[in-house]
Motif scaffolding. Structure first.
Motif, PDB file in Angstrom:
ATOM      1  N   LEU A  68       0.831  -1.200   0.000  1.00 30.31           N
ATOM      2  CA  LEU A  68       0.000   0.000   0.000  1.00 30.31           C
ATOM      3  C   LEU A  68       0.873   1.260   0.000  1.00 30.31           C
ATOM      4  O   LEU A  68       0.621   2.205  -0.749  1.00 30.31           O
ATOM      5  CB  LEU A  68      -0.927  -0.004   1.208  1.00 30.31           C
ATOM      6  N   LYS A  69       1.897   1.264   0.832  1.00 33.31           N
ATOM      7  CA  LYS A  69       2.781   2.428   0.917  1.00 33.31           C
ATOM      8  C   LYS A  69       3.530   2.654  -0.385  1.00 33.31           C
ATOM      9  O   LYS A  69       3.661   3.797  -0.854  1.00 33.31           O
ATOM     10  CB  LYS A  69       3.774   2.250   2.069  1.00 33.31           C
ATOM     11  N   ALA A  70       4.028   1.576  -0.994  1.00 32.82           N
ATOM     12  CA  ALA A  70       4.739   1.697  -2.268  1.00 32.82           C
ATOM     13  C   ALA A  70       3.818   2.245  -3.346  1.00 32.82           C
ATOM     14  O   ALA A  70       4.220   3.086  -4.171  1.00 32.82           O
ATOM     15  CB  ALA A  70       5.293   0.336  -2.679  1.00 32.82           C
ATOM     16  N   TRP A  71       2.571   1.784  -3.361  1.00 28.77           N
ATOM     17  CA  TRP A  71       1.579   2.285  -4.329  1.00 28.77           C
ATOM     18  C   TRP A  71       1.312   3.767  -4.101  1.00 28.77           C
ATOM     19  O   TRP A  71       1.330   4.556  -5.041  1.00 28.77           O
ATOM     20  CB  TRP A  71       0.296   1.471  -4.176  1.00 28.77           C
ATOM     21  N   GLU A  72       1.076   4.150  -2.848  1.00 27.58           N
ATOM     22  CA  GLU A  72       0.760   5.545  -2.544  1.00 27.58           C
ATOM     23  C   GLU A  72       1.916   6.472  -2.890  1.00 27.58           C
ATOM     24  O   GLU A  72       1.700   7.590  -3.390  1.00 27.58           O
ATOM     25  CB  GLU A  72       0.407   5.694  -1.067  1.00 27.58           C
ATOM     26  N   GLU A  73       3.135   6.021  -2.683  1.00 25.19           N
ATOM     27  CA  GLU A  73       4.305   6.858  -2.917  1.00 25.19           C
ATOM     28  C   GLU A  73       4.814   6.800  -4.349  1.00 25.19           C
ATOM     29  O   GLU A  73       5.786   7.480  -4.694  1.00 25.19           O
ATOM     30  CB  GLU A  73       5.424   6.456  -1.954  1.00 25.19           C
ATOM     31  N   GLY A  74       4.174   5.999  -5.199  1.00 25.30           N
ATOM     32  CA  GLY A  74       4.627   5.896  -6.584  1.00 25.30           C
ATOM     33  C   GLY A  74       5.947   5.156  -6.703  1.00 25.30           C
ATOM     34  O   GLY A  74       6.851   5.587  -7.424  1.00 25.30           O
ATOM     35  N   ARG A  75       6.058   4.019  -6.015  1.00 27.73           N
ATOM     36  CA  ARG A  75       7.275   3.208  -6.040  1.00 27.73           C
ATOM     37  C   ARG A  75       6.933   1.747  -6.336  1.00 27.73           C
ATOM     38  O   ARG A  75       7.505   0.844  -5.734  1.00 27.73           O
ATOM     39  CB  ARG A  75       8.028   3.316  -4.709  1.00 27.73           C
ATOM     40  N   GLY A 135       7.344   0.249  -9.282  1.00 26.47           N
ATOM     41  CA  GLY A 135       8.185  -0.307 -10.333  1.00 26.47           C
ATOM     42  C   GLY A 135       7.505  -0.326 -11.685  1.00 26.47           C
ATOM     43  O   GLY A 135       8.115  -0.726 -12.680  1.00 26.47           O
ATOM     44  N   PHE A 136       6.261   0.142 -11.735  1.00 28.53           N
ATOM     45  CA  PHE A 136       5.536   0.294 -13.000  1.00 28.53           C
ATOM     46  C   PHE A 136       5.414   1.796 -13.274  1.00 28.53           C
ATOM     47  O   PHE A 136       4.637   2.494 -12.598  1.00 28.53           O
ATOM     48  CB  PHE A 136       4.157  -0.355 -12.924  1.00 28.53           C
ATOM     49  N   PRO A 137       6.172   2.327 -14.227  1.00 30.44           N
ATOM     50  CA  PRO A 137       6.256   3.779 -14.431  1.00 30.44           C
ATOM     51  C   PRO A 137       4.931   4.489 -14.625  1.00 30.44           C
ATOM     52  O   PRO A 137       4.742   5.602 -14.111  1.00 30.44           O
ATOM     53  CB  PRO A 137       7.140   3.901 -15.674  1.00 30.44           C
ATOM     54  N   PHE A 138       4.002   3.894 -15.366  1.00 31.01           N
ATOM     55  CA  PHE A 138       2.726   4.580 -15.584  1.00 31.01           C
ATOM     56  C   PHE A 138       1.949   4.712 -14.280  1.00 31.01           C
ATOM     57  O   PHE A 138       1.388   5.765 -13.986  1.00 31.01           O
ATOM     58  CB  PHE A 138       1.885   3.829 -16.625  1.00 31.01           C
ATOM     59  N   ILE A 139       1.924   3.665 -13.485  1.00 33.68           N
ATOM     60  CA  ILE A 139       1.250   3.700 -12.188  1.00 33.68           C
ATOM     61  C   ILE A 139       1.948   4.701 -11.267  1.00 33.68           C
ATOM     62  O   ILE A 139       1.296   5.506 -10.587  1.00 33.68           O
ATOM     63  CB  ILE A 139       1.238   2.300 -11.549  1.00 33.68           C
ATOM     64  N   ASP A 140       3.263   4.661 -11.242  1.00 32.25           N
ATOM     65  CA  ASP A 140       4.027   5.547 -10.364  1.00 32.25           C
ATOM     66  C   ASP A 140       3.864   7.013 -10.762  1.00 32.25           C
ATOM     67  O   ASP A 140       3.754   7.891  -9.892  1.00 32.25           O
ATOM     68  CB  ASP A 140       5.500   5.158 -10.380  1.00 32.25           C
ATOM     69  N   ALA A 141       3.862   7.289 -12.060  1.00 34.18           N
ATOM     70  CA  ALA A 141       3.679   8.670 -12.518  1.00 34.18           C
ATOM     71  C   ALA A 141       2.321   9.198 -12.075  1.00 34.18           C
ATOM     72  O   ALA A 141       2.200  10.354 -11.619  1.00 34.18           O
ATOM     73  CB  ALA A 141       3.805   8.735 -14.041  1.00 34.18           C
ATOM     74  N   ALA A 142       1.300   8.368 -12.190  1.00 30.12           N
ATOM     75  CA  ALA A 142      -0.047   8.783 -11.800  1.00 30.12           C
ATOM     76  C   ALA A 142      -0.121   9.076 -10.308  1.00 30.12           C
ATOM     77  O   ALA A 142      -0.677  10.101  -9.882  1.00 30.12           O
ATOM     78  CB  ALA A 142      -1.062   7.713 -12.190  1.00 30.12           C
ATOM     79  N   MET A 143       0.439   8.195  -9.499  1.00 32.77           N
ATOM     80  CA  MET A 143       0.364   8.406  -8.055  1.00 32.77           C
ATOM     81  C   MET A 143       1.192   9.604  -7.606  1.00 32.77           C
ATOM     82  O   MET A 143       0.823  10.321  -6.673  1.00 32.77           O
ATOM     83  CB  MET A 143       0.810   7.143  -7.315  1.00 32.77           C
ATOM     84  N   ARG A 144       2.293   9.860  -8.280  1.00 34.09           N
ATOM     85  CA  ARG A 144       3.097  11.041  -7.943  1.00 34.09           C
ATOM     86  C   ARG A 144       2.392  12.321  -8.393  1.00 34.09           C
ATOM     87  O   ARG A 144       2.481  13.357  -7.720  1.00 34.09           O
ATOM     88  CB  ARG A 144       4.488  10.924  -8.569  1.00 34.09           C
ATOM     89  N   GLN A 145       1.716  12.252  -9.527  1.00 34.23           N
ATOM     90  CA  GLN A 145       0.931  13.403  -9.959  1.00 34.23           C
ATOM     91  C   GLN A 145      -0.175  13.696  -8.953  1.00 34.23           C
ATOM     92  O   GLN A 145      -0.439  14.857  -8.621  1.00 34.23           O
ATOM     93  CB  GLN A 145       0.311  13.161 -11.339  1.00 34.23           C
ATOM     94  N   TRP A 178      -4.881  15.890  -8.266  1.00 37.10           N
ATOM     95  CA  TRP A 178      -5.830  15.616  -9.357  1.00 37.10           C
ATOM     96  C   TRP A 178      -5.256  14.560 -10.274  1.00 37.10           C
ATOM     97  O   TRP A 178      -4.044  14.463 -10.453  1.00 37.10           O
ATOM     98  CB  TRP A 178      -6.111  16.884 -10.159  1.00 37.10           C
ATOM     99  N   LEU A 179      -6.150  13.751 -10.867  1.00 35.15           N
ATOM    100  CA  LEU A 179      -5.777  12.759 -11.865  1.00 35.15           C
ATOM    101  C   LEU A 179      -6.867  12.663 -12.923  1.00 35.15           C
ATOM    102  O   LEU A 179      -8.058  12.773 -12.604  1.00 35.15           O
ATOM    103  CB  LEU A 179      -5.629  11.368 -11.231  1.00 35.15           C
TER     104      LEU A 179
END
Length: 268
Positions: free
Chosen positions: A68-75, A77-87, A93-94
């Motif tokens: 959960l923490k890795a997902w929330e922080e955009g870590r 390892g899947f760039p599209f998912i990570d870019a979205a969560m960092r945005q 907004w997304l």
């Protein structure tokens, strides 16, 4: 602050007599979805949780704080998912299809973490967070509601340019903006940098596992396993009582008014 009613009539006046898109894809259709969420939030008990929610399929999600923490922080390892969560964290907004992708990834698609966990993150980070809409959308994207898409249709976290996510960014500009570790990664590998030869990773100054995380899961394996777990949970769920049983011949009590006499559900 404009009321939904005023917005609806203003919209009708603005598009009157003109060619325009139709619900559900239109702006009017999105307003209908908003009203649907509010109605459900008012009338469905425990709308914002799985337990005690008659509209929610009972799925044995796992407790994985690290995932959960890795997902929330955009870590992830899947760039599209990570870019979205960092945005999301940076802008609050997304785009709605990016919301679809990260929600599916967290729940039935890859990590098998409860939609309630993801809902809480969205509730905290979204500038446009709305209790009813947020819960309705997470119920839908986790595959647990009657209005959900089929649970076995999952978004691939390495989207192709012709996928349902409608990603039209072959150069990966979006990823380069929000995942700066990958700015020098060749476009050929930008969505799946772990597939790049080690020499290419070193030249891009981004070695996977050192400068950028390895994928948390193997998507092909995880999604297949999750679909099987979801199917098993549905098959083992208790069946609703049949309405054709002998007791169904009983006469219904007379109506007690327009509201049916039932108690109004409270927001949790």
């Amino acid at each position: 602050c404009v009321s939904a009613r005023r917005f609806y009539h203003g919209l009708r006046q603005a598009i009157g007599g003109q060619k325009h898109s139709q619900p559900p894809g239109s702006l009017k259709g999105q307003l209908f979805f908003r009203e649907m969420a509010y109605l459900q939030g008012l009338t469905i008990p425990n709308f914002d949780k799985q337990s005690g929610n008659p509209a929610c399929k009972q799925i044995p999600w796992s407790k994985e704080p690290k995932l959960l923490k890795a997902w929330e922080e955009g870590r992830t390892g899947f760039p599209f998912i990570d870019a979205a969560m960092r945005q999301l964290k940076e802008l609050g907004w997304l785009h709605h299809l990016a919301r679809h992708a990260v929600a599916c990834f967290l729940t039935r698609g890859d990590l098998w973490v409860s939609w309630e966990e993801g809902r809480d993150v969205f509730d905290r980070l979204l500038l446009d967070s709305d209790w009813a809409i947020n819960n309705m959308n997470w119920l839908a994207l986790a595959g647990v509601a009657s209005w959900s898409p089929p649970f076995f249709r999952v978004y691939h976290p390495v989207p192709k340019m012709d996928s349902a996510l409608n990603v039209q960014d072959p150069e990966g500009k979006y990823i380069r903006q929000y995942v700066p570790e990958l700015r020098k990664m060749p476009s050929k590998y930008i969505y799946a940098p772990w597939t790049a030869p080690i020499e290419v990773q070193k030249e891009a100054k981004c070695v996977v596992g050192k400068d950028y995380p390895k994928p948390l899961v193997d998507h092909e394996h995880a999604s297949k396993a999750n679909i099987a777990r979801f199917k098993k949970a549905l098959s083992s769920a208790p069946k609703a009582p049949s309405t054709s049983a002998a007791g169904s011949s009983r006469k219904r009590p007379p109506p007690t008014g327009a509201g049916g006499g039932g108690k109004r559900a409270k927001k949790a």
